[in-house]
Design an enzyme around this catalytic site. Sequence first.
Site, short mmCIF file in Angstrom:
data_model
loop_
_atom_site.label_atom_id
_atom_site.label_comp_id
_atom_site.label_asym_id
_atom_site.label_seq_id
_atom_site.Cartn_x
_atom_site.Cartn_y
_atom_site.Cartn_z
N LYS A 173 0.84 -1.20 0.00
CA LYS A 173 0.00 0.00 0.00
C LYS A 173 0.87 1.25 0.00
O LYS A 173 1.56 1.52 0.99
CB LYS A 173 -0.92 0.03 1.22
CG LYS A 173 -1.81 1.28 1.26
CD LYS A 173 -2.24 1.60 2.68
CE LYS A 173 -2.89 2.97 2.78
NZ LYS A 173 -2.14 4.09 2.19
N GLU A 248 9.66 1.66 10.76
CA GLU A 248 10.55 2.81 10.60
C GLU A 248 9.70 4.06 10.80
O GLU A 248 8.86 4.39 9.96
CB GLU A 248 11.20 2.80 9.21
CG GLU A 248 12.09 1.60 8.94
CD GLU A 248 13.31 1.55 9.84
OE1 GLU A 248 13.69 2.60 10.38
OE2 GLU A 248 13.87 0.46 10.00
N CYS A 282 12.77 11.93 7.11
CA CYS A 282 12.86 11.53 8.52
C CYS A 282 14.27 11.71 9.07
O CYS A 282 14.47 11.71 10.28
CB CYS A 282 12.40 10.09 8.70
SG CYS A 282 13.30 8.89 7.70
N GLU A 383 7.99 16.08 16.39
CA GLU A 383 8.39 16.06 14.98
C GLU A 383 7.51 17.01 14.18
O GLU A 383 6.29 16.87 14.15
CB GLU A 383 8.28 14.64 14.42
CG GLU A 383 8.78 14.53 13.00
CD GLU A 383 8.73 13.11 12.46
OE1 GLU A 383 9.67 12.71 11.75
OE2 GLU A 383 7.75 12.40 12.76
#
Length: 479
Positions: A173, A248, A282, A383
Amino acid sequence: MLHIKNYINGKLVEPQNGNYVDNINPSIGKKYGVIPDSDEADVQLAIEAAKKAFPVWSKMSDQKRSNYLLKIADLIDKKLDQLALAESQDNGKPVWLATQVDIPRAAANFRFYATAILHDSTETHSMGELALNYTLRQPIGVAGCISPWNLPLYLFTWKIAPALASGNTVVAKPSEVTPATAYFLSEICIEAGLPEGVLNIVHGLGGKVGSAIVSHKDVPTISFTGGTSTGKEIAKIAAPMFKKLSLELGGKNPNIIFADCDFEKMLEITLKSSFANQGQICLCGSRIFIEKPIYEKFKTAFVERVKKMKVGNPNKKVDLGAVVSEPHMQKVLSYIELAKEEGGTVLCGGKRVHPEGEFADGYYIEPTVIEGLAFDCRTNQEEIFGPVVTIMPFETEAEVLTYANSTMYGLASTVWTSNLQRAHKIAAELHTGIVWINCWLLRDLRTPFGGVKSSGVGREGGFEALHFFTEPKNVCVKL
């Protein structure tokens, strides 16, 4: 208008329910296509196809599987310009960036694992005249691969390639925000003659498609890259089912700059590590800590360079394109306002940009530098995932390690120093899965990639990924 379809059992098909959702080009803020609003029915078809294909694919020789993957890599190279343009339209990033980084890396992922399986080996353990042990590494079955929107084809193939190379079949996906290049990969797989059902790509919303993949009893392996909160939900589902899981997740990466660094080289790379891909990597260094003797020098030089960065039309030679969506743009802008409330000073940037012409309604944000914040404030702990960095001075190694290790994340870090002893010492003390010394994003695909704490579980890259997608089986033969 780009009409995207699912790729199931070797064919491009409409979603079972006939429903679609809009696909937005973030650089102009307008719809430019539709993607399937798939659900459990489509996922079920994909899993059935993958299960059916598994016996043949898993028993196929490494060389034959390698040949298929190499053909896919060659076709990605051949369609570089088409794929780069699609990535830019879908994600908002500059076309030159997709051309130089994203698409070549997608081809490299397939090529790396296509050749890696030809050189992998298993272990043997002799017990002298008594017995011989050897280890089989066998594919697990249907692998569920779910990838994010920031590096769409780059990270999509980072999962699919090792899963396929090691003999698994895949139900994948891509992000519903950036589905275009995954759709074009479907066409490439058809052109490459990949056997039916080996790779299946189901488009749609995470709450429907992603959840259906993760919770399905016939998908024993899940590899996910994305947000930490989503990773937590996946773990809640997968853990009680004893699925093999790779996560991750997010990062809030420190960039530590000592006074004895190569200043010009550091400055050049720090601009990239701060704002590459609109800060939507990231691995970007969003917290910059500078040793006090060079803090003012760094601030002046860095802000001067940042102010010169060009934001706008991603088809031109700009430094930053659009962020991925309007909701994400609003999130990033809200964090800039939060930083002000927490006592921060915006040294440059901080506002939405409206380029000329058709790009005026796109989702552009000025590269932003903020100082004057405490290391443990929300802006420095959460973040943001956009073109926003904070800068802060430090005096001692112990002090900067406290700052660097203070967040719940632990993905990557960067250290700038000419002192070799210090470099190794700091690297050992940083609570991150990756440390770059006097560089950033210098990647060898053989090395383990991943983070600690809330940045994830497991490692990708090299033989770590091949081994993740297999189960070791010890065979003991009495002599």
